[in-house]
Design a protein around this motif. Structure first.
Motif, short mmCIF file in Angstrom:
data_model
loop_
_atom_site.label_atom_id
_atom_site.label_comp_id
_atom_site.label_asym_id
_atom_site.label_seq_id
_atom_site.Cartn_x
_atom_site.Cartn_y
_atom_site.Cartn_z
N ASP A 606 -84.84 -73.35 16.36
CA ASP A 606 -83.89 -74.27 15.72
C ASP A 606 -83.18 -73.61 14.55
O ASP A 606 -82.99 -74.21 13.48
N GLY A 607 -82.81 -72.35 14.71
CA GLY A 607 -82.07 -71.64 13.68
C GLY A 607 -82.90 -71.01 12.60
O GLY A 607 -82.37 -70.33 11.72
N THR A 608 -84.24 -71.19 12.61
CA THR A 608 -85.11 -70.64 11.58
C THR A 608 -85.92 -69.49 12.16
O THR A 608 -86.60 -69.66 13.17
N PRO A 609 -85.90 -68.29 11.52
CA PRO A 609 -86.70 -67.17 12.02
C PRO A 609 -88.15 -67.27 11.57
O PRO A 609 -88.45 -67.55 10.42
N TRP A 610 -89.07 -67.05 12.52
CA TRP A 610 -90.51 -67.08 12.27
C TRP A 610 -91.10 -65.72 12.65
O TRP A 610 -90.82 -65.21 13.74
N GLY A 611 -91.93 -65.14 11.78
CA GLY A 611 -92.54 -63.86 12.05
C GLY A 611 -93.98 -63.99 12.50
O GLY A 611 -94.74 -64.81 11.97
#
Length: 704
Positions: A606-611
């Motif tokens: 949803d447009g948010t980067p997660w590492g």
């Protein structure tokens, strides 16, 4: 008494009541009588039970949860909820098998049992409280029943709640907050309720001041302890059942570790004029939604004010404007509208209908004037525009306004009060007792810049979001213009473009700027504001620099050989999820900033980067996900795949936190029959998504 079948390991429910109870728990013989009566109507095993002797007629009564799936009761709809009382026919309250299969597990409500059930007595009346999983985004639902000689009736249904010693009945209210450039955050707030004659009312509480605590028998000691605590008191509320909650703001902007404000709260239980600290185990359990119900409720006694400090911030229930009118709390009556005046100098107390608010919320401010000589004449200025003035009469007044986005923290209100004995008005400038959720949180910057891009390439469009605060004194948003500058590797200017604000966005909280560099080594954005001198000089409000990769490839370091992992560090504390998004479980909690991590990849949800990061906790190895905004690395991070295939598990599988036996195992196995989404395979361990208890889990399963 709470019992599980021998197959499920029998345990006892220990309940600590807020006052000495007249009712008694049932004996083993009475319990056997109740279960024997139930067995004539339902042959399924008793999974949970809570029972007590009814004070009205001395008969035993109990609430029972039966299950046809004793190995996995919390994942099966084969269950029923029963009320059984001496002399009455058992009454089925709910049959789980009658529910239609959910078409969408995130949208369709589908109930399964939990392990949370309580029985308690209040004001001579016995109540049963059972919590069920909903199987949708709301998570859980608690059902409250009132028992009597004639039977049982449902009193209320609400999101997860419990009866707790020293605080009474409460529920949990959740709200999701999305800040610029970060993943959505879910906050949980307790909402306290009064329970009388089978009627439940939610309450916002009565705003009081720290000085009101001085009226308690141990008030001076409490105030001394409060003043010694780290943080500023931002709100004190008197709640049902003689409970007091205190909000503290702990500002760590001067710390080298954090650049944010932490919120803490502590609870006091007032009994016989003495305030006793209460503590909540949520800090230990890392979640407000994991209470020790078996240990007597949500709150456990604390020995000191320090031990009563909790992570979080109390927020009054926003949809109930009525105030609690306590009779026993010292000084509180003098704070109520219409109360008698006290002698002494003229003073004003300011209250807010909300403890916290977001942009678009309607907030009502009220004030109480004491001292001096009534009647009073009041003139006050509009909170958002000090050019507009208003008038009022009397000792009590109200004013409402809608919170704009980006409002600066600690807004103030100006009042001039003229009493009957004064010839001149007395001015009061007071800080609003209101915490703004999306207030300006960058005290050292006039604007805040955010971009999803860290680098640029020739012909690649750069987008930068510019956030600027609503200035209360100026009555509007900060104005600016932008300037893009492209330089070569020696610093020479290759291109420069000035972008003034368009008229349509001058009064906007967020503005998006765009620019396409065609060549060069770096592209710099500077947000500027002209000085009042009018000589062309300016202030730099904020800036960002983007390396242009194709022209300066030497600036990108190659990572060392670490088996696919990249060296990285944290720039703040690390909140974790089992998967890349807020729909996944968060059982690992929040880790310190100095936690050593290895970064493997990132995915965008949803447009948010997660590492995906790897770390050690309590001597065990884990992989989990956190927002990329929390991570610093000098290497190019690979983008993970979001493609998957689906399969159904033919048996249960041990679930690991990483691809191998060196990693910790999850508390529960991936169940037989579960539908899993398979994303990756590392050394025979498969990265999978599946649902458990209404939430998504991402784990590594061996040998699929």
């Amino acid at each position: 008494m709470k019992r599980l079948t021998p197959l499920l390991l029998a345990i006892s429910l220990l309940l600590t009541l807020a006052a000495p109870a007249l009712a008694e728990y049932v004996s083993d013989k009475d319990y056997e009588t109740l279960t024997a009566a139930l067995a004539q109507y339902d042959t399924r095993l008793v999974y949970l039970s809570a029972s007590m002797m009814l004070p009205q007629n001395g008969q035993p009564a109990g609430l029972f949860v039966t299950t046809g799936a004793p190995e996995q009761p919390e994942q099966s709809s084969d269950f029923a909820l029963w009320y059984v009382a001496g002399g009455l026919t058992p009454r089925k309250l709910f049959e789980g098998r009658d529910q239609p299969a959910p078409k969408d597990p995130w949208a369709d409500i589908h109930y399964t049992p939990t392990s949370h059930i309580q029985v308690f007595e209040h004001q001579g009346q016995v109540y049963f409280l059972v919590t069920l999983y909903c199987g949708n985004r709301n998570g859980m639902e608690s059902l409250l029943y009132m028992a009597g000689p004639e039977g049982v009736q449902q009193v209320e249904g609400f999101y997860y709640g419990a009866w707790a010693a020293g605080s009474g009945l409460y529920t949990i209210r959740t709200s999701e907050t999305t800040l610029p450039g970060v993943e959505a955050m879910t906050a949980e707030y307790p909402v306290f309720m009064t329970l009388q004659n089978g009627q439940v009312r939610r309450h916002s509480g009565l705003p009081i001041t720290p000085a009101d605590l001085g009226g308690l028998q141990n008030g001076r000691e409490l105030l001394d302890q409060l003043s010694a605590l780290e943080g500023e008191v931002s709100g004190v509320f008197y709640l049902p059942d003689d409970l007091v909650v205190i909000n503290l703001n702990v500002d760590n902007t001067d710390s080298s570790d954090y650049i944010e404000t932490f919120y803490r709260m502590l609870f006091l239980c007032v009994r016989d004029g003495v305030g006793q600290p209460l503590a909540c185990p949520s800090a230990e359990l890392e979640s407000l939604l994991s209470p020790f119900v078996e240990m007597g409720g949500f709150w456990l006694p604390a020995g000191s004010m320090e031990e009563a400090l909790l992570e979080g911030h109390y927020e009054p229930y926003p949809d109930s404007p009525e105030l609690v009118r306590p009779q026993s709390f010292p000084y509180a009556a003098a704070r109520l509208p219409g109360a008698g005046q006290t002698s002494g100098p003229l003073s004003v107390s300011l209250f807010s209908s909300h403890a916290t608010a977001s942009a678009g919320d309607r907030v009502t401010l009220s004030w109480q004037i004491t001292g001096g000589t009534p009647p009073y004449e009041v003139e006050f200025l509009d909170v958002l525009d000090f050019a507009l003035s208003h008038s009022a009469w009397g000792s009590y007044g109200e004013y409402s306004f809608t919170v704009p986005a980006g409002m600066r923290p600690s807004p103030t209100m100006l009042l001039w009060v003229t009493d009957a004995a004064s010839r001149e008005s007395t001015g009061f400038r007071m800080t609003l007792p209101l915490e703004l959720r999306d207030a300006w949180s960058h005290p050292f910057e006039e604007v805040y810049l955010h971009s999803d891009s860290q680098f640029a390439g020739p012909g690649q469009r750069l987008n930068v979001d510019v956030y600027r605060p609503y200035s209360q004194d100026a009555g509007g948003y900060l104005d600016f213009y932008a300037e893009w500058t492209v330089r070569d590797a020696r610093g020479r200017v290759l291109a420069q473009e000035r972008q003034p604000q368009r008229h349509a966005v001058i009064q906007a909280y967020k503005t998006t700027l765009s620019y396409v560099p065609m060549s060069g080594a770096t592209c710099t954005l500077e947000v500027k504001q002209e000085t009042p001198a009018g000589d062309g000089s300016y202030y730099i409000l904020g800036s960002m620099v983007f390396p242009i990769l194709s022209d300066v490839p030497q600036e990108i370091s190659q990572p060392p050989q670490t088996g696919g992992g990249l060296p990285a560090s944290l720039n703040q504390r690390m909140a974790t999820r089992s998967g890349p998004g807020t729909k996944y479980t968060e059982e690992l909690g929040t880790l310190p900033r100095d936690t050593r991590i290895t970064l493997y990849e990132y995915v965008v949800t949803d447009g948010t980067p997660w590492g995906m990061v790897e770390f050690e906790k309590n001597g065990k190895l884990y992989r989990a996900y956190t927002g990329m905004k929390r991570i610093d690395t000098s290497y190019t991070v690979p983008l993970g795949s979001d493609t998957y295939y689906t399969r159904t598990l033919s048996r249960s599988y041990t679930a690991y936190y990483g691809p191998g036996t060196a990693y910790a195992t999850r508390g529960a196995k991936a169940p037989q029959g579960a539908s899993v989404r398979v994303y990756d395979n590392v050394n025979g361990y498969f990265l999978c998504d599946y649902q458990s208890g209404g939430s998504w889990v991402r784990a590594w399963l061996p040998g699929l």
